[in-house]
Design a protein around this motif. Structure first.
Motif, PDB file in Angstrom:
ATOM      1  N   HIS A 125      -4.965   3.935   5.903  1.00 51.46           N
ATOM      2  CA  HIS A 125      -5.365   4.294   4.540  1.00 51.46           C
ATOM      3  C   HIS A 125      -6.887   4.261   4.546  1.00 51.46           C
ATOM      4  O   HIS A 125      -7.473   3.189   4.608  1.00 51.46           O
ATOM      5  CB  HIS A 125      -4.797   3.306   3.524  1.00 51.46           C
ATOM      6  CG  HIS A 125      -4.923   3.754   2.111  1.00 51.46           C
ATOM      7  ND1 HIS A 125      -6.120   3.760   1.438  1.00 51.46           N
ATOM      8  CD2 HIS A 125      -3.999   4.251   1.256  1.00 51.46           C
ATOM      9  CE1 HIS A 125      -5.923   4.211   0.215  1.00 51.46           C
ATOM     10  NE2 HIS A 125      -4.647   4.521   0.079  1.00 51.46           N
ATOM     11  N   HIS A 126      -7.529   5.428   4.576  1.00 44.86           N
ATOM     12  CA  HIS A 126      -8.987   5.531   4.753  1.00 44.86           C
ATOM     13  C   HIS A 126      -9.411   4.879   6.067  1.00 44.86           C
ATOM     14  O   HIS A 126     -10.463   4.259   6.133  1.00 44.86           O
ATOM     15  CB  HIS A 126      -9.753   4.899   3.591  1.00 44.86           C
ATOM     16  CG  HIS A 126      -9.554   5.576   2.285  1.00 44.86           C
ATOM     17  ND1 HIS A 126     -10.025   6.840   2.014  1.00 44.86           N
ATOM     18  CD2 HIS A 126      -8.917   5.182   1.166  1.00 44.86           C
ATOM     19  CE1 HIS A 126      -9.694   7.182   0.791  1.00 44.86           C
ATOM     20  NE2 HIS A 126      -9.012   6.197   0.252  1.00 44.86           N
ATOM     21  N   ALA A 129       0.859  -1.201   0.000  1.00 40.84           N
ATOM     22  CA  ALA A 129       0.000   0.000   0.000  1.00 40.84           C
ATOM     23  C   ALA A 129       0.885   1.237   0.000  1.00 40.84           C
ATOM     24  O   ALA A 129       1.118   1.841   1.047  1.00 40.84           O
ATOM     25  CB  ALA A 129      -0.909  -0.018   1.217  1.00 40.84           C
ATOM     26  N   TRP A 177      -0.613   2.013  10.865  1.00 41.99           N
ATOM     27  CA  TRP A 177      -0.628   2.265   9.425  1.00 41.99           C
ATOM     28  C   TRP A 177      -2.061   2.456   8.996  1.00 41.99           C
ATOM     29  O   TRP A 177      -2.935   1.636   9.310  1.00 41.99           O
ATOM     30  CB  TRP A 177       0.038   1.108   8.685  1.00 41.99           C
ATOM     31  CG  TRP A 177       1.501   1.081   8.964  1.00 41.99           C
ATOM     32  CD1 TRP A 177       2.479   1.807   8.334  1.00 41.99           C
ATOM     33  CD2 TRP A 177       2.177   0.312   9.971  1.00 41.99           C
ATOM     34  NE1 TRP A 177       3.706   1.539   8.886  1.00 41.99           N
ATOM     35  CE2 TRP A 177       3.557   0.630   9.901  1.00 41.99           C
ATOM     36  CE3 TRP A 177       1.752  -0.596  10.937  1.00 41.99           C
ATOM     37  CZ2 TRP A 177       4.505   0.066  10.729  1.00 41.99           C
ATOM     38  CZ3 TRP A 177       2.692  -1.165  11.777  1.00 41.99           C
ATOM     39  CH2 TRP A 177       4.052  -0.834  11.673  1.00 41.99           C
ATOM     40  N   ASP A 221       0.498   4.260  -0.639  1.00 42.45           N
ATOM     41  CA  ASP A 221      -0.070   5.510  -0.126  1.00 42.45           C
ATOM     42  C   ASP A 221      -0.412   5.452   1.366  1.00 42.45           C
ATOM     43  O   ASP A 221      -1.107   6.324   1.876  1.00 42.45           O
ATOM     44  CB  ASP A 221      -1.331   5.875  -0.913  1.00 42.45           C
ATOM     45  CG  ASP A 221      -1.011   6.277  -2.342  1.00 42.45           C
ATOM     46  OD1 ASP A 221       0.116   6.756  -2.593  1.00 42.45           O
ATOM     47  OD2 ASP A 221      -1.875   6.094  -3.217  1.00 42.45           O
ATOM     48  N   VAL A 222       0.088   4.454   2.048  1.00 41.73           N
ATOM     49  CA  VAL A 222      -0.203   4.302   3.470  1.00 41.73           C
ATOM     50  C   VAL A 222       0.360   5.497   4.252  1.00 41.73           C
ATOM     51  O   VAL A 222       1.367   6.092   3.870  1.00 41.73           O
ATOM     52  CB  VAL A 222       0.366   2.963   4.005  1.00 41.73           C
ATOM     53  CG1 VAL A 222       1.872   3.007   4.125  1.00 41.73           C
ATOM     54  CG2 VAL A 222      -0.257   2.593   5.329  1.00 41.73           C
ATOM     55  N   VAL A 251      -6.915  -2.387   2.973  1.00 44.16           N
ATOM     56  CA  VAL A 251      -7.011  -1.082   2.315  1.00 44.16           C
ATOM     57  C   VAL A 251      -8.301  -1.015   1.498  1.00 44.16           C
ATOM     58  O   VAL A 251      -9.032  -0.022   1.546  1.00 44.16           O
ATOM     59  CB  VAL A 251      -5.777  -0.815   1.425  1.00 44.16           C
ATOM     60  CG1 VAL A 251      -5.998   0.384   0.515  1.00 44.16           C
ATOM     61  CG2 VAL A 251      -4.532  -0.613   2.282  1.00 44.16           C
TER      62      VAL A 251
END
Length: 145
Positions: A65-66, A48, A63, A50-51, A129
């Protein structure tokens, strides 16, 4: 490269970034737990890109992500990777070995000398994610009254 959540305000200006705090924890451990936490961190970044890394609850690497993907806690005999919504994730490789009775979270306890199925872990991270992203899209916009 991992992203770090942006902080604002004068108080935060002198605070270390969450990524630096995680770096410090890895160095501070100085043993197999630090090496494992570092390896897990790398796998999360690969799975991921974009973590966002956070440092919560007085010293827990997180960690996101959204929403939270997982946390990386270290104990005397184990590195515990807890998935916030693990109970909702498929785990065909059987990585989850802790917290199996819970309704929401699931964890992977890794002990010294154990190896982790990196391919399966990255798939689990991508699934977490995806789950977070699907939940984020479903939230209705708040109406102003």
């Amino acid at each position: 490269m991992m992203k770090t959540a942006k902080k604002t305000g004068a108080k935060d200006a002198n605070a270390a970034s969450p990524s630096r705090m995680i770096d410090g924890r890895i160095t501070e451990l100085g043993d197999w737990r630090g090496a494992m936490l570092s390896r897990i961190r790398g796998l999360i970044s690969e799975a991921a890109p974009d973590v966002v890394e956070e440092w919560k609850w007085r010293g827990v690497p997180v960690w996101e992500h959204h929403g939270i993907i997982c946390t990386g806690e270290t104990y005397k005999d184990v590195v515990k990777l807890t998935f916030a919504k693990g109970a909702a994730l498929e785990d065909p490789a059987g990585l989850f070995n802790s917290g199996l009775d819970g309704n929401v979270r699931r964890a992977i306890d890794i002990r010294e000398g154990e190896t982790i199925n990196e391919k399966a872990l990255k798939a689990l991270i991508r699934a977490a994610v995806g789950l977070n992203a699907s939940k984020a899209k479903k939230k209705p916009a708040k109406r102003s009254t």
